[in-house]
Motif scaffolding. Structure first.
Motif, PDB file in Angstrom:
ATOM      1  N   UNK A 297       2.868  -3.955   6.409  1.00  0.00           N
ATOM      2  CA  UNK A 297       3.138  -2.576   5.998  1.00  0.00           C
ATOM      3  C   UNK A 297       1.950  -2.008   5.230  1.00  0.00           C
ATOM      4  N   UNK A 298       1.889  -0.686   5.191  1.00  0.00           N
ATOM      5  CA  UNK A 298       0.908   0.009   4.358  1.00  0.00           C
ATOM      6  C   UNK A 298       1.561   1.302   3.888  1.00  0.00           C
ATOM      7  N   UNK A 299       1.073   1.805   2.763  1.00  0.00           N
ATOM      8  CA  UNK A 299       1.616   3.046   2.207  1.00  0.00           C
ATOM      9  C   UNK A 299       0.529   4.108   2.166  1.00  0.00           C
ATOM     10  N   UNK A 300       0.860   5.310   2.643  1.00  0.00           N
ATOM     11  CA  UNK A 300      -0.021   6.464   2.434  1.00  0.00           C
ATOM     12  C   UNK A 300       0.654   7.403   1.452  1.00  0.00           C
ATOM     13  N   UNK A 301      -0.041   7.706   0.364  1.00  0.00           N
ATOM     14  CA  UNK A 301       0.457   8.727  -0.561  1.00  0.00           C
ATOM     15  C   UNK A 301      -0.415   9.958  -0.389  1.00  0.00           C
ATOM     16  N   UNK A 302       0.147  10.972   0.234  1.00  0.00           N
ATOM     17  CA  UNK A 302      -0.549  12.235   0.452  1.00  0.00           C
ATOM     18  C   UNK A 302       0.062  13.257  -0.494  1.00  0.00           C
ATOM     19  N   UNK A 303      -0.733  13.703  -1.485  1.00  0.00           N
ATOM     20  CA  UNK A 303      -0.205  14.562  -2.542  1.00  0.00           C
ATOM     21  C   UNK A 303      -0.218  16.035  -2.140  1.00  0.00           C
ATOM     22  N   UNK A 304       0.211  16.305  -0.923  1.00  0.00           N
ATOM     23  CA  UNK A 304       0.117  17.671  -0.412  1.00  0.00           C
ATOM     24  C   UNK A 304       1.011  18.671  -1.116  1.00  0.00           C
ATOM     25  N   UNK A 326       0.656  -5.195  -0.749  1.00  0.00           N
ATOM     26  CA  UNK A 326       0.420  -4.408   0.475  1.00  0.00           C
ATOM     27  C   UNK A 326      -0.452  -3.204   0.121  1.00  0.00           C
ATOM     28  N   UNK A 327      -1.278  -2.756   1.062  1.00  0.00           N
ATOM     29  CA  UNK A 327      -2.278  -1.739   0.737  1.00  0.00           C
ATOM     30  C   UNK A 327      -1.722  -0.323   0.590  1.00  0.00           C
ATOM     31  N   UNK A 328      -2.433   0.453  -0.218  1.00  0.00           N
ATOM     32  CA  UNK A 328      -2.036   1.838  -0.501  1.00  0.00           C
ATOM     33  C   UNK A 328      -3.249   2.741  -0.312  1.00  0.00           C
ATOM     34  N   UNK A 349      -4.026   7.602 -11.283  1.00  0.00           N
ATOM     35  CA  UNK A 349      -5.106   6.639 -11.516  1.00  0.00           C
ATOM     36  C   UNK A 349      -4.879   5.847 -12.798  1.00  0.00           C
ATOM     37  N   UNK A 350      -4.138   6.416 -13.723  1.00  0.00           N
ATOM     38  CA  UNK A 350      -3.842   5.736 -14.981  1.00  0.00           C
ATOM     39  C   UNK A 350      -2.821   4.616 -14.779  1.00  0.00           C
ATOM     40  N   UNK A 351      -2.074   4.687 -13.687  1.00  0.00           N
ATOM     41  CA  UNK A 351      -0.998   3.719 -13.428  1.00  0.00           C
ATOM     42  C   UNK A 351      -1.326   2.711 -12.344  1.00  0.00           C
ATOM     43  N   UNK A 352      -2.034   3.140 -11.303  1.00  0.00           N
ATOM     44  CA  UNK A 352      -2.020   2.362 -10.065  1.00  0.00           C
ATOM     45  C   UNK A 352      -3.399   2.040  -9.542  1.00  0.00           C
ATOM     46  N   UNK A 353      -3.405   1.016  -8.701  1.00  0.00           N
ATOM     47  CA  UNK A 353      -4.596   0.726  -7.912  1.00  0.00           C
ATOM     48  C   UNK A 353      -4.384   1.260  -6.505  1.00  0.00           C
ATOM     49  N   UNK A 354      -5.436   1.793  -5.907  1.00  0.00           N
ATOM     50  CA  UNK A 354      -5.371   2.233  -4.522  1.00  0.00           C
ATOM     51  C   UNK A 354      -6.441   1.494  -3.729  1.00  0.00           C
ATOM     52  N   UNK A 355      -6.094   1.119  -2.511  1.00  0.00           N
ATOM     53  CA  UNK A 355      -7.045   0.365  -1.682  1.00  0.00           C
ATOM     54  C   UNK A 355      -8.099   1.274  -1.097  1.00  0.00           C
ATOM     55  N   UNK A 356      -7.683   2.507  -0.774  1.00  0.00           N
ATOM     56  CA  UNK A 356      -8.609   3.516  -0.264  1.00  0.00           C
ATOM     57  C   UNK A 356      -8.233   4.848  -0.913  1.00  0.00           C
ATOM     58  N   UNK A 450      -6.808  -6.289   5.262  1.00  0.00           N
ATOM     59  CA  UNK A 450      -6.807  -6.314   3.794  1.00  0.00           C
ATOM     60  C   UNK A 450      -8.069  -6.938   3.219  1.00  0.00           C
ATOM     61  N   UNK A 451      -8.569  -7.957   3.891  1.00  0.00           N
ATOM     62  CA  UNK A 451      -9.724  -8.685   3.370  1.00  0.00           C
ATOM     63  C   UNK A 451     -11.012  -7.878   3.534  1.00  0.00           C
ATOM     64  N   UNK A 452     -10.988  -6.837   4.333  1.00  0.00           N
ATOM     65  CA  UNK A 452     -12.175  -6.000   4.507  1.00  0.00           C
ATOM     66  C   UNK A 452     -11.755  -4.542   4.637  1.00  0.00           C
ATOM     67  N   UNK A 453     -11.535  -3.921   3.496  1.00  0.00           N
ATOM     68  CA  UNK A 453     -11.042  -2.536   3.474  1.00  0.00           C
ATOM     69  C   UNK A 453     -12.144  -1.534   3.780  1.00  0.00           C
ATOM     70  N   UNK A 454     -13.376  -1.913   3.491  1.00  0.00           N
ATOM     71  CA  UNK A 454     -14.512  -1.042   3.834  1.00  0.00           C
ATOM     72  C   UNK A 454     -14.607  -0.901   5.355  1.00  0.00           C
TER      73      UNK A 454
END
Ligand SMILES: Nc1ncnc2c1ncn2[C@@H]1O[C@H](COP(=O)(O)OP(=O)(O)OP(=O)(O)O)[C@@H](O)[C@H]1O
Ligand SMILES: Cc1ncsc1CCO
Ligand SMILES: [Mg+2]
Length: 517
Positions: A297-304, A326-328, A349-356, A450-454
């Motif tokens: 699974x992966x999560x996209x948070x789009x703050x539209x 799991x990545x976000x 940003x004060x709460x969470x880590x994001x992968x991208x 996950x091991x290579x997000x770039x």
């Protein structure tokens, strides 16, 4: 500066009111010690002195047996009475000088601090450690001050790195299996990191305090996958790995949970399907844990959309995915456009880590706290490539993430390596949500990489922008309207061809490594 011998990794702070029915505080502490807590603080705000001493003696026997220190909250007299290893004092409690005079030079004295000014005073007074918090809003104490977040912890660590004496640090305030990893591994500044975390309810109120303690200790001691970045990426080797990750999306059909604005919803779902991933749109907090535990699974948070409870929903989702490693992907839509959005991005940003973190120039500059010409939700391209590269690289390094800045030229960095990509078509700027759906694509690919997000981010941008170039000249395409279905077709055709062994479309890639001159 030599750190002292006390191991602050997992610091249990007790609260008699949080003990589950059917067990005792002593029993919960015993099980937490079995699980590996490295330090215990006995906190009794309402106990009679005789009961407090009794309880302190019992728990001190347990901690001595385990070879870990016991600190007493506030009550220097009780610490002296049972010969505890130290005390923890709050801002309104006994002053440090008096406590030190009573306890002598060898006992541990710790203090709660929320700001640099309080930390500076505590250091001057001679404390051994500071408890930084509350990091988050906490249910276990009535908050006297607003939560300081990861950035508040960073400020204090930054200050402490300039002090000649080593003063240890723990973070406190709603640290649990969902939040601890981000706090421990993001609350770092050059040369300093936290020595540990202080935990109250996550352990004291647990059904199985030993299991929770064991897991928390492992979170503190083991850096997560997103702490490692691959050094010295070169374009040919990244390009060579792209067909495999795109094929893997088709074979693994990653589940992409899109929390996305209504303008982009249908388009994003279709884009996910066209590349072989499986989309779901949901803003229902009670189902986030189930979704986050789906493999791949992966999560996209789009703050539209700036709805009333948006940040609460986003943070609940981010917590669920972080707990499951799991990545976000974060898309800070129109991040700088209003006070509401600036504040929301700051809390995220004060709460969470994001992968991208993916956004156009105005959005990424705003997230990085840089001025830009941003207006509305469209991208601008006024600043120089060098400025963009510097901002993207610094933000990626600070947030331990991959930053994707989109526009006519796209800039991608992991904090060490930065690539510039020049594919795409002007029609992408003439349709709505073209940036939003790119977030969905990157989410699908990062789910299998996950091991290579770039690599995942570069693969997503190239797939999308080369598909756009081909769609723009496909038969029957006359403008942005006919371009949209053609883009879906090309995403489908290119990923199918890749899965069948033909990735020749990648020869169209216009990509270079950015080297500052
Ligand atoms: N003028 C252009 N020429 C080529 N490609 C472009 C151009 N403008 C944008 N793109 C591409 O379009 C995609 C979306 O980027 P853009 O910066 O327009 O996103 P955005 O402003 O966030 O979009 P939206 O808010 O509409 O979702 C990226 O892949 C980018 O490379
Ligand atoms: C137009 C618009 N308004 C809020 S989100 C969105 C989609 C582009 O980001
Ligand atoms: Mg482009």
């Amino acid at each position: 500066m030599v750190p002292p011998k006390v191991d602050y990794s997992l610091y249990l702070v007790t609260d008699p009111y949080l003990v589950p029915v059917g067990t005792t505080l002593e029993e919960q502490v015993r099980r937490a010690i079995d699980g590996g807590v490295t330090l215990v603080q006995l906190r009794e705000k309402d106990a009679e002195t005789c009961d407090f001493i009794e309880r302190a003696k019992t728990i001190h026997a347990m901690t001595k047996k385990a070879g870990i220190p016991l600190l007493i909250n506030d009550r220097v007299d009780i610490a002296l009475a049972i010969d505890a290893e130290g005390v923890h004092i709050g801002q309104e409690d006994i002053d440090v000088a008096t406590a030190r005079k009573l306890l002598g030079p060898d006992k541990i004295i710790g203090m709660s601090v929320s700001y640099v000014s309080e930390a500076a005073k505590a250091v001057e007074d001679g404390v051994d450690y500071v408890g930084i918090g509350a990091i988050y809003d906490t249910a276990t104490k009535t908050p006297k001050k607003p939560p300081v977040g990861i950035n508040g912890a960073r400020k204090i660590l930054s200050y402490l790195s300039s002090v000649p004496r080593y003063v240890s640090t723990v973070a406190i305030g709603s640290l649990n299996l969902k939040t601890a990893r981000n706090v421990v591994h993001l609350s770092t500044v050059p040369g300093r990191c936290l020595d540990g975390i202080a935990v109250v309810s996550a352990i004291i109120a647990a059904e199985d305090p030993a299991a929770v303690s064991k897991e928390l200790l492992s979170i503190v001691r083991n850096p997560p996958y997103w702490m490692s970045i691959i050094p010295n990426r070169d374009v040919p080797s990244v390009l060579a790995d792209i067909p495999a990750v795109i094929s893997k999306v088709r074979s693994a059909t990653p589940f992409v949970h899109n929390i996305i604005n209504r303008v982009a919803t249908n388009f994003a779902a279709n884009v996910n399907l066209s590349i072989g991933s499986s989309p779901a749109m949901s803003e229902n907090i009670p189902e986030f844990d189930d979704f986050a535990s789906i493999p791949n699974s992966a999560l996209l948070i789009n703050m539209g959309y700036g709805t009333n409870d948006w940040v609460e929903t986003y943070l609940a989702a981010a917590g669920a995915y972080a707990k499951n490693l799991r990545p976000i992907v974060l898309d800070p839509v129109a991040a700088g456009a209003s006070e509401l959005r600036r504040g929301a991005v700051k809390s995220m940003l004060n709460h969470s880590h994001f992968d991208v973190i993916k956004g156009n120039e105005g959005e990424i500059f705003s997230v990085a706290g840089e001025a830009s010409q941003m207006r509305g939700v469209d991208s601008t391209s006024s600043s120089q490539l060098q400025k963009k590269a510097n901002v993207v690289e610094a933000l990626a390094a600070k947030e331990k993430t991959i930053v994707v800045l989109t526009g006519k030229e796209d800039v991608i960095s992991d904090g060490m390596t930065t690539f510039v990509l020049r594919n795409g078509h002007a029609y992408l700027a003439d349709i709505t949500a073209s940036g939003c759906v790119l977030g969905s694509i990157i989410g699908a690919i990062v789910a299998v990489s996950l091991e290579d997000r770039f690599l995942a981010a570069v693969a997503g941008v190239l797939l999308y922008t080369i598909a756009a170039e081909r769609a723009a000249v496909a038969p029957g395409v006359r403008g942005p309207g006919t371009f949209i279905p053609a883009l879906l077709d090309e995403l489908y055709l290119l990923t199918m061809a890749t899965a069948n062994g033909d990735a020749s479309w990648l020869e169209a890639a216009k990509i270079e490594r950015y080297i500052e001159t």
